[in-house]
Enzyme design. Structure first.
Site, short mmCIF file in Angstrom:
data_model
loop_
_atom_site.label_atom_id
_atom_site.label_comp_id
_atom_site.label_asym_id
_atom_site.label_seq_id
_atom_site.Cartn_x
_atom_site.Cartn_y
_atom_site.Cartn_z
N GLU A 104 12.74 -3.70 10.63
CA GLU A 104 12.30 -2.54 9.87
C GLU A 104 11.15 -1.86 10.61
O GLU A 104 10.15 -2.48 10.93
CB GLU A 104 11.83 -2.96 8.48
CG GLU A 104 11.30 -1.81 7.63
CD GLU A 104 10.95 -2.24 6.22
OE1 GLU A 104 11.29 -1.50 5.28
OE2 GLU A 104 10.33 -3.31 6.06
N GLU A 118 10.80 -8.23 -3.78
CA GLU A 118 11.37 -6.99 -3.26
C GLU A 118 10.79 -6.82 -1.86
O GLU A 118 9.62 -6.47 -1.70
CB GLU A 118 11.01 -5.81 -4.18
CG GLU A 118 11.84 -4.57 -3.91
CD GLU A 118 11.25 -3.71 -2.82
OE1 GLU A 118 11.74 -3.82 -1.67
OE2 GLU A 118 10.34 -2.92 -3.09
N TRP A 128 0.79 -1.23 0.00
CA TRP A 128 0.00 0.00 0.00
C TRP A 128 0.83 1.28 0.00
O TRP A 128 0.28 2.35 -0.21
CB TRP A 128 -0.91 0.02 1.24
CG TRP A 128 -0.23 -0.41 2.49
CD1 TRP A 128 -0.34 -1.63 3.09
CD2 TRP A 128 0.69 0.34 3.31
NE1 TRP A 128 0.45 -1.69 4.22
CE2 TRP A 128 1.10 -0.49 4.37
CE3 TRP A 128 1.22 1.63 3.24
CZ2 TRP A 128 1.99 -0.08 5.36
CZ3 TRP A 128 2.13 2.04 4.20
CH2 TRP A 128 2.50 1.20 5.26
N ASN A 129 2.12 1.22 0.27
CA ASN A 129 2.83 2.47 0.54
C ASN A 129 2.98 3.38 -0.69
O ASN A 129 3.06 4.59 -0.56
CB ASN A 129 4.19 2.21 1.19
CG ASN A 129 5.08 1.31 0.37
OD1 ASN A 129 4.61 0.44 -0.36
ND2 ASN A 129 6.38 1.49 0.48
N CYS A 161 10.39 1.33 1.64
CA CYS A 161 11.34 0.23 1.87
C CYS A 161 12.78 0.73 1.83
O CYS A 161 13.64 0.21 2.55
CB CYS A 161 11.12 -0.89 0.85
SG CYS A 161 11.09 -0.34 -0.86
N GLY A 200 6.82 -6.67 -0.45
CA GLY A 200 6.22 -6.81 0.86
C GLY A 200 7.26 -7.12 1.92
O GLY A 200 8.46 -6.91 1.72
N SER A 201 6.82 -7.67 3.03
CA SER A 201 7.72 -8.01 4.12
C SER A 201 8.51 -9.26 3.80
O SER A 201 8.14 -10.04 2.90
CB SER A 201 6.91 -8.24 5.40
OG SER A 201 6.13 -9.42 5.27
#
Length: 458
Positions: free
Chosen positions: A362, A231, A133-134, A265, A209-210
């Site tokens: 993170e 990524e 979503w970022n 990220c 994502g994570s």
């Protein structure tokens, strides 16, 4: 039937509710995308590029609307949303311009007598894109542009909180002339997503994502023998070396930590500062972070908006609280204001050590971790100690030495020297270690999901 409801994180007001698709409905979209791909693959690279250029113009024509929608769904600053639209348009333009040469057949030789050979980059089919979503527009666009040029189709599963942005992107692509079924947006849950990964018509999977999500998706795809590009998260280190210009370091460190409300990220997250300049940097950095104006993301004066959701707010808050409970010192921020919305202030933590979230993990928000290093060599060691390796930075007045450290010693995918930035269409984007694998941008993304054919002529 299950639903998704999007919410404005600044006002806590609901925006819209959407029905989730059944597995059968999602498969129908996948099959339609594959059928469109069978026609699309027959277009020349130049003709595909014309479609990409048209999409770029369509995005620019609707920039204000798109930026407003992204701000409403995720809380990003309106000005950052406008920048994001322009980056996306630039990616489509770059791909349209460079794609035909990057994907052109290559002449080779084979055998002792130097017989003619050809290497041809051919599309695979439907690529399944799972995005966060970022950056509601940029995340899907960097996959879409590259794969449309390659000749592939694309099915997008976007993050639920920016569902409207994903659907609007598809509408604008169709308005720009893209075949209606070639780019699909599906609203599904995680279980249905796993089944889609396994479907024979999905020929590749890409996720941003994570690292936890990457492990899961990578495992499901590997079991089905599907190639992936992952990524993932990072805990990017920015080194403030003994000869750093402190004013420059402070300026870009604040920018690097707070860009996109700290939810990036490749944000600058760990600031590894050599003992010689520690006090000077910390004094300047904390003063600058204290001056940051937090508020309404649609206000031009605002420098820091809300986090993307209440869930994200709670995550960041708990990471800071756990770090403080384990001995971290709060130099500024660290206390959420008593106001409506998912607002968390610009925060600086020091006295960090392994075992703290602010050291190991993170933090996807405006929280900076200050780590003291003995000297330049110790700073480089601490930077590489992380399990992540996406981006990073070096502040030094000796550019040649900084370049050597970046090239030969920094164990990460992207390094900024005396600056900060997120992404550029002409430079590869991606990381190593727990930050994933594969590359996007710079022409590399166009060759991630291709059939590289070797053709031997007599």
């Amino acid at each position: 039937m299950s639903t998704i409801t999007t919410t404005n994180p600044a006002t806590e007001l609901e925006i819209q509710t959407y029905d989730l698709m059944t597995e059968a409905e999602a498969v129908d979209r996948l099959e339609a995308c594959h059928a469109a791909f069978l026609d699309w693959r027959n277009l020349s690279h130049k003709d595909r590029g014309a479609h990409l250029s048209a999409i770029a113009q369509k995005l620019r024509d609707n920039a204000d609307e798109l930026a407003a929608l992204m701000t409403k769904e995720t809380g990003k600053l309106l000005k950052d949303g406008l920048t994001e639209v322009e980056i996306c348009a630039a990616i489509f333009d770059y791909t349209a311009k460079t794609g035909p040469d990057a994907l052109a057949d290559e002449e080779r030789t084979h055998g002792a007598n130097g017989k003619r050979g050809v290497v041809s980059y051919q599309p695979l089919g439907v690529i399944y894109s799972i995005q966060p979503w970022n950056f509601p527009l940029y995340q899907p666009v960097r996959v879409l542009a590259a794969n449309l040029m390659t000749g592939n189709g694309c099915v997008l599963k976007h993050a639920s909180i920016c569902t409207g942005s994903g659907l609007r992107l598809r509408e604008l692509c169709i308005e720009a002339g893209l075949p209606e079924d070639l780019f699909q947006v599906i609203l599904i849950d995680h279980d249905t997503s796993d089944k889609l990964i396994e479907h024979p018509l999905v020929r590749g999977v890409t996720l941003t994502g994570s690292d936890g999500a990457g492990r899961h998706v990578g495992a499901v795809a590997a079991k089905a023998l599907k190639k992936t590009v992952l990524e993932l998260g990072s805990n990017d280190a920015y080194l403030v070396l003994e000869d750093a210009d402190i004013e420059t370091a402070v300026k870009f460190s604040v920018m690097g930590r707070l860009y996109n409300n700290g939810e990036t990220c490749v944000s600058a997250k760990r600031f590894i500062v050599t003992d010689k300049v520690y006090d000077a940097f910390v004094e300047g950095f904390v003063a600058a972070m204290k001056d940051i104006v937090m508020g309404d993301p649609t206000d031009k004066a605002t420098q820091l908006g809300p986090l993307s959701s209440q869930d994200q707010f709670e995550t960041v808050k708990s990471q800071v609280e756990e770090s403080v409970a384990k001995g971290a010192t709060v130099l500024c921020g660290g206390e959420a204001p008593d106001r409506k919305g998912a607002y968390y202030p610009a925060t600086v933590l020091a006295d960090l050590k392994p075992g703290m979230p602010a050291y190991d993990d993170e933090i996807f928000g405006p929280v900076a971790s200050i780590i003291r290093a003995r000297d330049d060599e110790d700073a480089m060691r601490l930077a590489n100690e992380s399990r992540y390796g996406l981006g990073g930075g070096i502040f030094s007045q000796d550019e040649e030495r900084a370049m050597k450290l970046a090239r030969d010693h920094f164990d990460t995918g992207m390094i900024r020297i005396n600056s900060f930035g997120a992404a550029d269409p002409n430079m590869p984007f991606g990381g190593v270690k727990d930050s994933g694998y594969g590359r996007e941008h710079g022409g590399f993304g166009m060759k991630e999901f291709v059939n590289t054919k070797a053709i031997f002529l007599p």
